[in-house]
Design a protein around this motif. Structure first.
Motif: not given
Length: 132
Positions: A111-126
């Motif tokens: 969860w911690f690693l996802i919170r740190l690094g997945a922002r780019f994937a989230w923004d790309r999908e949006r």
């Protein structure tokens, strides 16, 4: 209250996928999960890249124990059904559920690693969903 599989109910049976030539996987049947009273449906034929966690995390997390969580996370990032924070929390809750669940440390570390690094994937999908 401790997080247990009482928070998550897998309603459709076990995860069933087939591996594709590019390394991704395709769901063979619908996956239906209830997380804290919210139903999440991942439809059959959904393509999963299983890249929610960075490769480095595989040193501490047995990926087979968080496979189901990764499928649901991929789908929720694509749909935006929940906020990013909620989606990442759902990953952790699902990772701690089922018969092959991750232990407490693996779930929180993932969860911690996802919170740190997945922002780019989230923004790309949006961005992709706004352009469609």
């Amino acid at each position: 209250m401790a997080e247990t599989d009482q928070t998550v109910t897998i309603m459709s049976g076990p995860l069933r996928t087939e591996r594709l030539s590019d390394g991704s996987r395709r769901l063979l049947c619908d996956l239906v999960v209830n997380v804290r009273g919210k139903e999440i449906v991942v439809p059959a034929n959904f393509i999963v890249d299983s890249r929610s966690l960075p490769r480095l995390s595989q040193l501490m997390i047995d990926c087979s124990r968080v496979d189901l969580a990764g499928v649901i996370h991929d789908r929720l990032y694509e749909t935006g059904q929940f906020t990013r924070c909620e989606t990442d929390t759902i990953w952790r809750l699902v990772a701690r559920s089922g018969s092959s669940r991750a232990n407490w440390l693996q779930a929180w570390w993932g969860w911690f690693l996802i919170r740190l690094g997945a922002r780019f994937a989230w923004d790309r999908e949006r961005k992709k969903n706004r352009l469609s």
